[in-house]
Design a protein around this motif. Sequence first.
Motif: not given
Length: 415
Positions: A289, A320, A323, A325-328
Amino acid sequence: MTHPTVTVRSLLAVGALVLSLTALTALTALCPAQYALLAQPIPVAERFAVTEWRLPATSPPFAAILFVPATWLPVATLKAVAVVGNVLLLVLLVRLSRRFAARRPATTPATIPATLLLSVPVPVVVALGLWLEPVFRTVLQGEIGLALACLVLWDLTRPDHALGKGFAIGIAAGIELTPALFIAYLLLTGRPGDARAGLTALASLIGTMLLGALVLPRSSLDFWTLRVFGTSGPGEAWSADNQSLQGLFARALHTPEPGVGWALACVVITFAGLWLARRAVVRAGHETWGVLATALTALLVSPVSWSHHWVWCVPLLAVLLAEGRWRTAAAVALVFSARTFLLVPHEGGAELRLAWWQQVPASPYPLLALAVLTALTYGAYRHRHRRRTVPPLAPVRPLPLAQPPASNSSASTMR
């Protein structure tokens, strides 16, 4: 000696890549309106225009020296080389993004999503990545954004003790100035390995400047004394193709010169982005990040960031997904695939007359970058607040040492 075997999985992966390339070719051939939007001429001064489409280009003289061999090839051959080369560079960027997304703090174990991401065949990921608008435009127009991203990401994912780490970042900054912000990132993190890499990158950038001055002295003097300070030389700031902060301000304020407001916003976002990057690396150990915050900040504050400059969406999506964060990740992929900025009026400076509801589809990439930086700021605030509110652990009282019985002690004394 073992030889790789051809499996059904590998055949399906290669088939998916071929199908994706075929569909993209058909889309370009059957939709001349979209091709015209991608290749439309941008009216600029003659001294800034290149190619038959009069596309604007202002880069350091080192870039001109580096790409002289491109003039040795016929135009048709050069186009084929650019397409094939950019597809291969996308393969490399996918592999580098996987390696980059796998970097995590030592205390953080590997997640199931990260394992799944590494198990997807590279041709499948490349086939999907070609539909991202920045990647598609890079391949179609023969741009160099994928090459620059590969140079920077390869250098940053090398071990700290690697020989000459930082050299490739300096070369990338010598070709396009935007990657130069990574030099500041390396110098500000405070880690010994990053500091050495930052100094190496700075020396490499200076070397490209000296080489340009040696070979093209007049052009170098013109560029480094005049062009480098210009904010509108590469093209109209208000063009919807310009997905930088200046483009967002110009379209939102309905003015070709955003002026002081945009300049102040760039200063604030530059310092905020570098602060977030340093905090992500030093406080939380999330180098991924930190790098992404620097990349998004550089794209925002650059006076002109054409849509094909945003190929950093590939490592962003990789992180993403790693980590979980599938929807993001799905939302980010939708933003970079929707091509909404191509749907707003373009003719005759129409971007300066957009209605309020057209501002969001006209500036999807800078708005997304600002949202990511805001989320990182909120995450840093929550981390700091949590450290302040969690009560310290009570001190552990030492266990008393076992004492012998009193009677035994008295008896031994009497004796």
